[in-house]
Design a protein around this motif. Structure first.
Motif, PDB file in Angstrom:
ATOM      1  N   GLY A  79     -25.460  38.375 -15.681  1.00 45.60           N
ATOM      2  CA  GLY A  79     -26.215  37.376 -14.869  1.00 45.60           C
ATOM      3  C   GLY A  79     -26.194  37.788 -13.172  1.00 45.60           C
ATOM      4  O   GLY A  79     -27.330  38.239 -13.473  1.00 45.60           O
ATOM      5  N   GLN A 132     -35.487  39.642 -15.497  1.00 42.91           N
ATOM      6  CA  GLN A 132     -35.175  38.738 -16.432  1.00 42.91           C
ATOM      7  C   GLN A 132     -33.789  38.332 -17.207  1.00 42.91           C
ATOM      8  O   GLN A 132     -33.581  37.431 -17.681  1.00 42.91           O
ATOM      9  CB  GLN A 132     -36.120  38.457 -17.169  1.00 42.91           C
ATOM     10  N   GLU A 161     -29.369  35.771 -20.324  1.00 48.20           N
ATOM     11  CA  GLU A 161     -30.882  35.625 -19.537  1.00 48.20           C
ATOM     12  C   GLU A 161     -30.810  35.455 -18.449  1.00 48.20           C
ATOM     13  O   GLU A 161     -29.399  34.883 -17.975  1.00 48.20           O
ATOM     14  CB  GLU A 161     -31.308  34.123 -20.517  1.00 48.20           C
ATOM     15  N   VAL A 162     -30.870  35.941 -17.078  1.00 44.10           N
ATOM     16  CA  VAL A 162     -30.625  36.092 -16.184  1.00 44.10           C
ATOM     17  C   VAL A 162     -30.070  34.658 -15.052  1.00 44.10           C
ATOM     18  O   VAL A 162     -29.142  34.511 -14.681  1.00 44.10           O
ATOM     19  CB  VAL A 162     -30.914  37.172 -15.165  1.00 44.10           C
ATOM     20  N   GLU A 163     -31.620  33.766 -15.507  1.00 41.11           N
ATOM     21  CA  GLU A 163     -31.551  32.921 -14.781  1.00 41.11           C
ATOM     22  C   GLU A 163     -29.903  31.262 -14.861  1.00 41.11           C
ATOM     23  O   GLU A 163     -29.662  31.151 -13.991  1.00 41.11           O
ATOM     24  CB  GLU A 163     -32.709  31.864 -14.831  1.00 41.11           C
ATOM     25  N   THR A 164     -29.752  31.752 -16.662  1.00 40.80           N
ATOM     26  CA  THR A 164     -28.798  30.856 -16.874  1.00 40.80           C
ATOM     27  C   THR A 164     -27.568  31.539 -17.029  1.00 40.80           C
ATOM     28  O   THR A 164     -26.737  30.763 -17.163  1.00 40.80           O
ATOM     29  CB  THR A 164     -29.225  29.886 -17.869  1.00 40.80           C
ATOM     30  N   SER A 165     -27.468  32.818 -16.874  1.00 35.90           N
ATOM     31  CA  SER A 165     -26.617  33.615 -17.597  1.00 35.90           C
ATOM     32  C   SER A 165     -25.955  33.284 -19.207  1.00 35.90           C
ATOM     33  O   SER A 165     -25.057  33.052 -19.250  1.00 35.90           O
ATOM     34  CB  SER A 165     -24.682  34.092 -16.588  1.00 35.90           C
ATOM     35  N   ARG A 183     -29.951  39.303 -11.803  1.00 34.15           N
ATOM     36  CA  ARG A 183     -30.268  38.525 -10.578  1.00 34.15           C
ATOM     37  C   ARG A 183     -29.940  39.752  -8.971  1.00 34.15           C
ATOM     38  O   ARG A 183     -31.731  39.702  -8.582  1.00 34.15           O
ATOM     39  CB  ARG A 183     -29.237  37.546  -9.910  1.00 34.15           C
TER      40      ARG A 183
END
Length: 190
Positions: free
Chosen positions: A7, A16, A60-64, A11
């Motif tokens: 993640g 994404q 998912e990058v935003e939430t790892s 980022r």
């Protein structure tokens, strides 16, 4: 690499999602096959078989958060008559790996379909122009589906848009793919 590290790297790259993978198992063996024909003659051949499994995760990058995890398998084989050598281990394992990588496409595509926007419609030629092309992995022959977006669905308390209604329209295939766009030919209804 763990999900939080993926993640963080994602980022930094502005991605994404990150796809992580490892080889779960790999194997190679040769079998001898022996049989008699109708005249009683004995025949021998050898079959070399290779298999490989890949453990795939999408973060998912935003939430790892790991949002997809699956083990994908690929196999390859080579049969030769007695006196010949089957393909070596490295060659067949390479072919099995190629098949596993190919097999990886479908579950990822089903879970994370590529979304595009119709940028032009030519009713005379039944051609639809899309805003994705080879830069996004689109190739001639790829199946595309068209939907009409409907009303946004909002959470009753927060007001946040949590989804959108959509209506299926039709299916087509990409007839030409360029770097930034592609064309799909719509078949006439009979």
């Amino acid at each position: 690499m763990d999900a939080s590290t993926a993640g963080e790297i994602g980022r930094q790259l502005g991605a994404q999602a990150m796809v992580l993978g490892s080889v779960g198992a790999a194997g190679y063996h040769v079998e001898q096959n022996q049989w008699k024909d109708d005249d009683g003659n004995v025949h021998i051949n050898y079959t070399a078989k290779a298999s490989i499994s890949l453990n795939i995760r999408i973060v998912e990058v935003e939430t790892s958060e790991i949002v997809f995890a699956e083990t994908i398998t690929g196999t390859a084989s080579d049969t030769v008559s007695a006196g010949s050598q089957p393909q070596p281990e490295g060659v067949l394992l390479g072919k099995a790996l190629q098949k596993a990588a190919y097999n990886m496409y479908r579950p990822i595509q089903e879970n994370y379909p590529l979304t595009a926007t119709v940028i032009k419609v030519d009713p005379g030629s039944f051609m639809v122009y899309l805003d994705v092309g080879t830069d996004w992995g689109v190739k001639k022959g790829r199946r595309v589906e068209f939907y009409r977006q409907g009303e946004a669905i909002r959470h009753p308390t927060t007001g946040k848009i949590i989804g959108q209604e959509k209506t299926f329209l039709l299916k087509a295939r990409v007839s030409e793919a360029m770097p930034a766009m592609s064309k799909a030919k719509i078949k006439k209804k009979k």
